[in-house]
Every structure is written in structure tokens, then in C-alpha cells.
Design an enzyme around this catalytic site. Sequence first.
Site, short mmCIF file in Angstrom:
data_model
loop_
_atom_site.label_atom_id
_atom_site.label_comp_id
_atom_site.label_asym_id
_atom_site.label_seq_id
_atom_site.Cartn_x
_atom_site.Cartn_y
_atom_site.Cartn_z
N SER A 214 6.04 -6.34 -10.65
CA SER A 214 6.51 -5.80 -9.37
C SER A 214 7.49 -6.80 -8.76
O SER A 214 8.51 -7.11 -9.36
CB SER A 214 5.32 -5.51 -8.44
N THR A 215 7.17 -7.36 -7.59
CA THR A 215 8.06 -8.29 -6.91
C THR A 215 8.40 -9.48 -7.81
O THR A 215 7.51 -10.17 -8.30
CB THR A 215 7.41 -8.81 -5.62
N HIS A 242 7.62 -1.78 -10.94
CA HIS A 242 7.67 -0.99 -9.71
C HIS A 242 9.11 -0.86 -9.23
O HIS A 242 9.70 -1.81 -8.72
CB HIS A 242 6.84 -1.66 -8.61
N MET A 335 3.35 -8.11 -5.92
CA MET A 335 2.42 -7.94 -4.82
C MET A 335 1.32 -6.97 -5.20
O MET A 335 1.49 -6.13 -6.07
CB MET A 335 3.13 -7.42 -3.58
N ASP A 338 -2.16 -3.85 -8.49
CA ASP A 338 -1.90 -2.91 -9.58
C ASP A 338 -1.96 -3.64 -10.91
O ASP A 338 -1.41 -4.74 -11.06
CB ASP A 338 -0.53 -2.26 -9.38
#
Length: 398
Positions: A214-215, A242, A335, A338
Site C-alpha cells: 500500500s503506502t 492499493h 497503512m 490488509d
Amino acid sequence: MSATVTAFSAVPIVSAPDEIRVMVVDDAAVVRSLLTRWIEETPGLRLVASLKNGREAVEQLDHARPDVVVLDVEMPELDGISTLPKLLQRRRDLSVIMASALTRDHAEVTLRALALGAADYIPKPAAEGGMMTSASFQRELIEKIRALGARRKTKRPLAPPFARPAVNPALRRLGGNIQRTVKWRTASAESDQSEFKLRPFSQMPPRVLLIGASTGGPQALTRLITRLDAVTESAPILITQHMPATFTTILAEHLTRAGGKPVREGVDGEPVLAGHVYLAPGGRHMKVARRDGTAIIVLDDGAPVHYCKPSVDPLFASAAEVWGPWILALILTGMGSDGTDGAAVIADAGGSVIAQDEATSVVWGMPGHATAAGVCSAVLPLDQIAPKVSRLFLGARS
């Protein structure tokens, strides 16, 4: 909360030590007003400047001293991609979130900004009216500011110390594997140590590599994909990052150029083949299933998981049913949590999971949760992951 700062003053803007200082830079007055209100309404955040272009941001940087800058991509006088290096040249530890429209041109610029040092990005709703009514956009923006601002407040160059919760009993599914206890040095003090449970690696050589991020993921994936030749030649790689639609298309093209191997978005029903890299398309969960003895891609238009679509958990959990102990999964920077539930299913099936470590993660949420849940076989710096993966695919067992 203090009034918005829009003009230079010789007096520095003072805030509480634990407050996250935020600068907003957007040429649309309506957007600036909306983001200003959201930030000022959020405890722990302090708006230190609301500006209409990059030139003003550069001029006010030293005065406003932000921890996080929300920077629009397209602005007059000095746009976001031109402003970014000027800001980072003066404040290398600054966290910049690029605010981008959901268009191909903006997606390309945003990925270029991430390569130049932006910490993250946020896709803006298609119209200003949509932004005003988008609870998900507000939630995502505030979460990103908080996560990146907390990282900036620590002494470490990357990632805040992760609050390690008690492992959920539902996740502590050992599946016959004996866990081994290791000492893990935390960021707060050299003498402060916490125990993490690491599982043994599978005794089966991996046949497929799964990656969730993600991030900070695009940057991490770019570095990783260039060093996985031993894997890309012999096994399929499936990635969930993501990202919204259009952005994943551009990311696939970017990874193809970086790694010299084709990376493309998965197509519903296509077979999963060795030597191919599949990226979950934005707005769809990518799963796998077995049909007539062949593993295939399944695209799912179901509800978001952990507010994300695509989500890592559906990929990991479905893959465990197809490949079981022959899976090696990576949970990279990001973040939230998940990937942890899916990683537990993989570990239960006898597969192996590696998490990126805290020091090299932009945000140690996803890998931190997986580590704390005791579902990983290793926790490694980003630059050590590719060599480890290659050794495992070449037959190493630990």
C-alpha cells in the site's frame, strides 16, 4: 484552532510538540477551504499554511515548518511535480502527499512524483462536488496525514514505532508448525526489546510469489522487481497494490520498464503462467482459482475489504487454496492491516510469509500487523528481500 496561514510572517508558527503540522497547496479555493476545515477539525493536526501554488509553498516552507504537505499535481506558476524536488531539497525528511485527479496524465505524473521522493498520493474525486460529499476521500486523506506525520515525528528516518497488539487467537493458527521466538530490537531504545514469533519456512520450494503493498508500495515494488530475475523466469508473480483504476495501468507500465519484464493487469479467466507478472487492476479484487487443473485469475467486483479494492487478503486467501505450501508471500510497506488475515491462511496451509521491516517501510502498518500476529517466517529490510526470495526459489529452506 488558529486561522489559516496564507501570507509570510517573520514570526514562526508555533504548535504543540505532538501536533502534526500540515501545509495544503492547491489552486482551487474550494478544495483548499474543504481540506482546511477537515484538518482543523481533526485532533492532533494543525494547519500551518493554505496556499494556491508551488511558488508560495517553496517561499513559506521554512516559516511554516510543516511535517506533511498535501500538494496538488496541476497548478499555475509552479505545478506539483516542479515544486516537489524544491521542497525536498530544502527538507529531505518532509512527507509529501500528491493530490491527483483520476486521469492517465495525472497518474503518470503521480508515479513520477513517487519516484522523485513523494511519500504517497491520494486520488481526488472527479469533481469538487464529489469531494465535498466523499467520506472515503476525507477518511483516506486524514489517515495518510496522520500516518506520515507520526513517522516524521519520530527520530527514525522511516516509519513510527508500531503499537504491537496482542495476537488475535483466531490468527494464531499454527497448522502443526512450531513457532520460534526471536528478539526484535525496537525503534524507541536499544535496550527495549519485544518478542515476535517467527514460523519456520516451508519445506516445499515455492512455486508462486505473492506480493501485497500500500503506502510506499510503488517505490518498493520498483526496487524489488528489478532484482527478481531468478523468480520471474521460473514462477508466476501476483501483486496487489492499493491503487485505483488507471493508476494500476500506469504502475504496470512503470514496473515493466523498471524490471525489463512484462507486468500487466490480471484478466478474468486467464491462466496463471510461470514467467508472468500479474497486477490486480484498480477497483477489482484479484483472486485465483483452479479450473480443470489450471490456476486462473478471478476478478471480483465485491465490496471493499479493509476499505480497499483491490485488497491483499482476497488474493492471499484464495491462493492458499490453490498452491498451499508452495506459496511465498511478501507483505510490503503500507497503512492498515490488509494482508494479515490472508497471510494467516497461507501460513496455515504451510506456505511462507516475509514482511518488510519497520526501518525501511514508509508506514509499518500492514507488515507490522502481520509480524505482530505471528504469521511471518522473516522480517527483512527491503534490500534483503529480493536476495532472500531468490535463494528460496533456488532451493534454500531458510
